[in-house]
Scaffold this motif. Structure first.
Motif, PDB file in Angstrom:
ATOM      1  N   ASP A 192     -12.988   4.918  14.342  1.00 55.62           N
ATOM      2  CA  ASP A 192     -11.883   5.720  14.837  1.00 55.62           C
ATOM      3  C   ASP A 192     -10.653   4.852  15.064  1.00 55.62           C
ATOM      4  OD1 ASP A 192     -10.161   7.497  16.024  1.00 55.62           O
ATOM      5  OD2 ASP A 192     -11.299   7.720  17.875  1.00 55.62           O
ATOM      6  N   LYS A 193     -10.721   3.935  16.019  1.00 58.22           N
ATOM      7  CA  LYS A 193      -9.548   3.126  16.363  1.00 58.22           C
ATOM      8  C   LYS A 193      -9.583   1.743  15.723  1.00 58.22           C
ATOM      9  CE  LYS A 193      -8.775   5.502  20.759  1.00 58.22           C
ATOM     10  NZ  LYS A 193      -7.683   6.304  20.179  1.00 58.22           N
ATOM     11  N   SER A 194     -10.723   1.035  15.834  1.00 56.89           N
ATOM     12  CA  SER A 194     -10.762  -0.327  15.307  1.00 56.89           C
ATOM     13  C   SER A 194     -12.193  -0.802  15.128  1.00 56.89           C
ATOM     14  CB  SER A 194     -10.022  -1.287  16.249  1.00 56.89           C
ATOM     15  OG  SER A 194     -10.675  -1.357  17.509  1.00 56.89           O
ATOM     16  N   MET A 195     -12.337  -1.832  14.289  1.00 53.81           N
ATOM     17  CA  MET A 195     -13.593  -2.550  14.094  1.00 53.81           C
ATOM     18  C   MET A 195     -13.271  -4.040  14.097  1.00 53.81           C
ATOM     19  SD  MET A 195     -15.357  -0.358  10.984  1.00 53.81           S
ATOM     20  CE  MET A 195     -16.767  -1.445  10.912  1.00 53.81           C
ATOM     21  N   HIS A 196     -14.237  -4.832  14.531  1.00 54.09           N
ATOM     22  CA  HIS A 196     -14.020  -6.277  14.614  1.00 54.09           C
ATOM     23  C   HIS A 196     -15.280  -6.981  14.134  1.00 54.09           C
ATOM     24  CE1 HIS A 196     -10.534  -5.223  17.061  1.00 54.09           C
ATOM     25  NE2 HIS A 196     -11.346  -4.430  17.726  1.00 54.09           N
ATOM     26  N   ALA A 197     -15.096  -8.114  13.467  1.00 56.01           N
ATOM     27  CA  ALA A 197     -16.246  -8.834  12.926  1.00 56.01           C
ATOM     28  C   ALA A 197     -15.942 -10.323  12.827  1.00 56.01           C
ATOM     29  CB  ALA A 197     -16.606  -8.298  11.552  1.00 56.01           C
ATOM     30  N   TRP A 198     -17.017 -11.119  12.850  1.00 56.87           N
ATOM     31  CA  TRP A 198     -16.961 -12.517  12.455  1.00 56.87           C
ATOM     32  C   TRP A 198     -17.680 -12.589  11.120  1.00 56.87           C
ATOM     33  CZ3 TRP A 198     -14.477 -16.837  13.779  1.00 56.87           C
ATOM     34  CH2 TRP A 198     -14.940 -18.047  13.261  1.00 56.87           C
ATOM     35  N   HIS A 199     -16.962 -12.959  10.069  1.00 55.44           N
ATOM     36  CA  HIS A 199     -17.524 -12.876   8.726  1.00 55.44           C
ATOM     37  C   HIS A 199     -16.998 -14.026   7.886  1.00 55.44           C
ATOM     38  CE1 HIS A 199     -19.744 -10.496   5.788  1.00 55.44           C
ATOM     39  NE2 HIS A 199     -18.779 -10.708   4.908  1.00 55.44           N
ATOM     40  N   VAL A 209      -7.960  -2.098  11.882  1.00 60.68           N
ATOM     41  CA  VAL A 209      -7.315  -1.295  12.922  1.00 60.68           C
ATOM     42  C   VAL A 209      -6.561  -0.128  12.286  1.00 60.68           C
ATOM     43  CG1 VAL A 209      -5.709  -1.303  14.866  1.00 60.68           C
ATOM     44  CG2 VAL A 209      -7.093  -3.343  14.379  1.00 60.68           C
ATOM     45  N   HIS A 210      -6.739   1.044  12.889  1.00 54.93           N
ATOM     46  CA  HIS A 210      -6.091   2.260  12.395  1.00 54.93           C
ATOM     47  C   HIS A 210      -4.660   2.347  12.900  1.00 54.93           C
ATOM     48  CE1 HIS A 210      -5.528   6.836  12.621  1.00 54.93           C
ATOM     49  NE2 HIS A 210      -5.560   6.543  11.337  1.00 54.93           N
ATOM     50  N   PHE A 211      -3.751   2.718  12.007  1.00 51.59           N
ATOM     51  CA  PHE A 211      -2.375   3.032  12.385  1.00 51.59           C
ATOM     52  C   PHE A 211      -2.294   4.494  12.819  1.00 51.59           C
ATOM     53  CE2 PHE A 211      -1.582  -0.327   9.155  1.00 51.59           C
ATOM     54  CZ  PHE A 211      -0.707  -1.140   9.846  1.00 51.59           C
ATOM     55  N   ASP A 212      -1.345   4.801  13.684  1.00 51.02           N
ATOM     56  CA  ASP A 212      -0.980   6.200  13.874  1.00 51.02           C
ATOM     57  C   ASP A 212      -0.463   6.717  12.532  1.00 51.02           C
ATOM     58  OD1 ASP A 212      -1.667   6.270  16.548  1.00 51.02           O
ATOM     59  OD2 ASP A 212       0.341   5.665  17.220  1.00 51.02           O
ATOM     60  N   PRO A 213      -0.494   8.042  12.289  1.00 50.67           N
ATOM     61  CA  PRO A 213      -0.091   8.564  10.979  1.00 50.67           C
ATOM     62  C   PRO A 213       1.233   7.962  10.503  1.00 50.67           C
ATOM     63  CG  PRO A 213      -1.015  10.321  12.278  1.00 50.67           C
ATOM     64  CD  PRO A 213      -0.955   9.121  13.181  1.00 50.67           C
ATOM     65  N   ALA A 214       1.196   7.432   9.279  1.00 57.40           N
ATOM     66  CA  ALA A 214       2.342   6.711   8.738  1.00 57.40           C
ATOM     67  C   ALA A 214       2.503   7.038   7.254  1.00 57.40           C
ATOM     68  CB  ALA A 214       2.160   5.214   8.967  1.00 57.40           C
ATOM     69  N   HIS A 215       1.840   6.293   6.385  1.00 55.46           N
ATOM     70  CA  HIS A 215       1.817   6.630   4.957  1.00 55.46           C
ATOM     71  C   HIS A 215       0.924   7.852   4.747  1.00 55.46           C
ATOM     72  CE1 HIS A 215       1.574   6.032   0.638  1.00 55.46           C
ATOM     73  NE2 HIS A 215       0.274   5.850   0.694  1.00 55.46           N
ATOM     74  N   THR A 216      -0.229   7.866   5.418  1.00 55.60           N
ATOM     75  CA  THR A 216      -1.139   9.012   5.512  1.00 55.60           C
ATOM     76  C   THR A 216      -1.667   9.031   6.937  1.00 55.60           C
ATOM     77  OG1 THR A 216      -3.195   7.821   4.985  1.00 55.60           O
ATOM     78  CG2 THR A 216      -1.872   8.582   3.112  1.00 55.60           C
TER      79      THR A 216
END
Length: 316
Positions: free
Chosen positions: A167-174, A182-189
């Motif tokens: 939904d809002k964000s995901m985080h990883a060590w990879h 991280v999700h933007f508020d509606p912008a391009h889509t």
């Protein structure tokens, strides 16, 4: 590996919910022909090689047909960002093989548009698990229309759909680096995300950022000029002077390039808003050429000045 994700089955995604749900989707896919935009994109991608640019020890920019892609390599498995067109998949896999012998791991979609996701099915078949914001499979699994292009798209195949969403964000060590999705508020889509590799100082902004050209704003699926400006500002808040910024389209950018883009968007928005507030129609606003001072630099892409001014007007 990832924090903040939803490990969803196709059932949970709403893609398959028994025969009653499958039938309408199948019928929609049959009723909506593949648009010319896709067939032309695939034809071009078939002949277009993938150009590889090394950005960091294990991160590469891939440029060919469709949107700009990226690759992170390493023992944890290769991570691809975006998948271009279906016919580009052999070129993408060839480019990956040229720099890495590591196994396929994750494919991340920056948003739902076909020039960034049409290769999903082929890359999934090559071993990549598809990640995206939760709006991306919602869009891909149903008929979508982009009014500005007068184009309707059929649903994507089940195997092309992202199965791990957030939904809002995901985080990883990879592969030795900290990654943010991280999700933007509606912008391009309404499905846009950015991907930030902290140690490498690489930031992929997807189609929030068109470097050197006016951007397309998909008003049909939530795009807004204010969201584009805010998205560029988010990118500026993350980027340092040495950050390599990957746009959805155009050449690799710097923070200074992104600042110029942000300033252009804000200035055009303000000009169009002022004209619109005076009671002018879209046609009258476009006729006043609110982008004129920027056209020599930004007006050379596929979105012409008048088309961009119209998008700004309609999405205010």
């Amino acid at each position: 590996m990832f924090e903040g994700m939803n490990r969803r089955s196709f059932l949970q995604l709403g893609v398959v919910a028994g025969a009653a749900a499958v039938a309408p989707r199948w019928m929609n896919a049959q009723a909506v022909p593949l648009p010319e935009m896709v067939t032309q994109g695939r034809a071009g991608a078939l002949k277009t090689p993938v150009k590889t640019t090394k950005l960091y020890d294990n991160i590469y920019l891939f440029q060919g047909a469709g949107g700009n892609m990226a690759l992170q390599t390493g023992h944890d498995g290769n991570v691809l960002i975006d998948s271009s067109y279906a016919t580009a998949v052999p070129h993408i896999l060839e480019a990956v093989a040229a720099v890495s012998k590591n196994a396929a791991d994750a494919l991340i979609n920056t948003h739902w548009h076909v020039d960034h996701t049409d290769g999903n099915e082929g890359l999934h078949a090559a071993g990549y698990t598809i990640f995206a914001h939760q709006k991306t499979p919602e869009r891909l699994s149903t008929v979508q229309t982009i009014a500005a292009f007068h184009t309707t798209f059929p649903p994507a195949p089940d195997s092309a759909l992202p199965v791990i969403t957030f939904d809002k964000s995901m985080h990883a060590w990879h592969n030795g680096d900290s990654m943010d999705l991280v999700h933007f508020d509606p912008a391009h889509t309404d499905s846009d995300i950015y991907i930030h590799f902290h140690n490498a100082e690489v930031l992929h902004l997807g189609d929030i950022y068109f470097n050197g050209m006016y951007p397309f704003i998909d008003e049909s699926t939530g795009g807004k000029i204010d969201g584009m400006i805010q998205g560029a500002q988010v990118g500026l808040s993350i980027a340092g002077s040495g950050t390599k910024i990957i746009p959805g389209h155009g050449p690799l950018g710097t923070r200074a390039d992104l600042q110029k883009y942000h300033n252009m968007l804000a200035a055009v928005r303000d000009k169009v808003a002022a004209i619109k507030a005076s009671g002018a129609s879209e046609h009258e606003t476009v006729a006043k050429k609110p982008t004129a001072e920027f056209d020599s630099v930004w007006g050379k892409g596929f979105m012409g000045p008048d088309a961009f001014a119209g998008l700004v007007y309609r999405t205010l």
